[in-house]
Design an enzyme around this catalytic site. Structure first.
Site, PDB file in Angstrom:
ATOM      1  N   ASP A  18      49.849  44.094  36.669  1.00  0.00           N
ATOM      2  CA  ASP A  18      49.065  43.408  35.652  1.00  0.00           C
ATOM      3  C   ASP A  18      49.955  42.971  34.486  1.00  0.00           C
ATOM      4  OD1 ASP A  18      47.024  43.445  33.208  1.00  0.00           O
ATOM      5  OD2 ASP A  18      45.824  43.183  35.017  1.00  0.00           O
ATOM      6  N   GLY A  77      41.763  47.870  45.423  1.00  0.00           N
ATOM      7  CA  GLY A  77      41.524  46.937  44.339  1.00  0.00           C
ATOM      8  C   GLY A  77      42.703  46.797  43.400  1.00  0.00           C
ATOM      9  N   HIS A  78      42.386  46.621  42.122  1.00  0.00           N
ATOM     10  CA  HIS A  78      43.372  46.282  41.104  1.00  0.00           C
ATOM     11  C   HIS A  78      44.328  47.432  40.810  1.00  0.00           C
ATOM     12  CE1 HIS A  78      44.811  43.769  37.842  1.00  0.00           C
ATOM     13  NE2 HIS A  78      44.580  44.724  36.958  1.00  0.00           N
ATOM     14  N   PHE A  79      43.793  48.659  40.722  1.00  0.00           N
ATOM     15  CA  PHE A  79      44.609  49.836  40.437  1.00  0.00           C
ATOM     16  C   PHE A  79      44.790  50.632  41.727  1.00  0.00           C
ATOM     17  CE2 PHE A  79      43.122  48.909  36.091  1.00  0.00           C
ATOM     18  CZ  PHE A  79      44.325  49.017  35.392  1.00  0.00           C
TER      19      PHE A  79
END
Length: 286
Positions: free
Chosen positions: A102, A263-265
């Site tokens: 990110d 997902g994102h993490f």
């Protein structure tokens, strides 16, 4: 393996960082994303420290680092990268591999583009470097904010600071959300809810547009230097989609791409699989 929790002053700002491993070993720098901190690496650091020297800073305005008011510091990704470079210089680390996620990605890209070329290898875990990786639905209100910045158009970005929005970042796209500890999103929400920190985060949302302008330089750097690249990516991420991982092969044809069911993490739901890929990559490239 002990993990040390330390502070250093860089350009008058107190930065927190976690450190483990033998300083004589190859260094890996872990760069966290929004709205997290080096807390996101609490399990990865000891998993790497038997063989590598690991440093994980909190960016200014995040975690345990100083968080000067947005009126007292010109928050930008250029500034955060300069502080990170200063921290590593002060620690006597001239060359290192990076793990970016990110917000850590645009900081890492700026480090890689420095004249001294300190970056030896790149691990990107949903750390974007291509327009193809920007999922349109998520980025639409942010792009609108870029076009018309100001208090009247901040609602779309300020909503990302809400507890539910942060929980969504951690659990969306995870096949079994019960494996993700609620400590993650409650910890992050408490940090970004500190008085005045909302203005800091809005400033960085505005500055994120500069990262897209940096992409052509990043792509040229990748083509010309061909650093080893590992993309270990949560394929269900609806912030930075899997096309962002696959795009690295456009400039580094032998980039290693692994799309995991998460997902994102990704470290919160697939830590063992991600760590195994990271260790194997670092063993071959550091």
């Amino acid at each position: 393996m002990s993990v040390h929790h330390r502070y250093a002053t860089v350009d008058g700002h107190r930065l927190f960082y976690r450190e483990a491993g033998d300083p004589a070993a190859p260094t890996v720098v872990l760069l966290h994303g929004f709205p997290a901190s080096s807390f996101m690496f609490r399990e990865l650091i000891p998993a790497l420290a038997d063989r590598w020297h690991v440093i994980a800073p909190d960016h200014l305005g995040f975690g345990h680092s100083d968080a000067p008011a947005a009126t007292g510091f010109d928050y930008s990704f250029d500034a955060l990268a300069e502080l990170t470079a200063g921290l590593l210089r002060g620690l006597g680390v001239p060359r290192y591999a990076i793990y970016v996620q990110d917000y850590g990605a645009p900081i890492g890209w700026r480090l890689a583009l420095r004249p001294e070329a300190p970056v030896t290898a790149i691990i990107t875990q949903n750390g974007n470097g291509y327009e193809a990786g920007l999922v349109e639905e998520f980025w639409k209100p942010i792009r609108e904010f870029w076009r018309h910045p100001g208090p009247d158009n901040e609602a779309g970005v300020r909503s990302a600071l809400d507890l539910e929005a942060i929980r969504w970042q951690y659990t969306h796209g995870v096949p079994d959300p019960s494996v993700v500890s609620p400590d993650t999103w409650t910890h992050d929400h408490a940090q970004v809810s500190r008085p005045g920190n909302d203005a800091v985060q809005v400033r960085l949302f505005a500055d994120y547009a500069t990262n897209l302008a940096l992409y052509p330089r990043l792509h040229r750097y990748l083509r010309e230097n061909r650093p080893p690249v590992l993309a270990v990516w949560g394929r269900n991420d609806e912030i930075f989609g899997p096309a962002g991982a696959e795009a690295f092969r456009d400039d580094v044809p032998d980039a290693e791409i692994h799309l995991l069911d998460g997902g994102h993490f990704l470290l919160e739901s697939r830590p063992a699989e991600a760590t195994a890929l990271i260790r194997d990559f670092l063993a071959r490239n550091t």
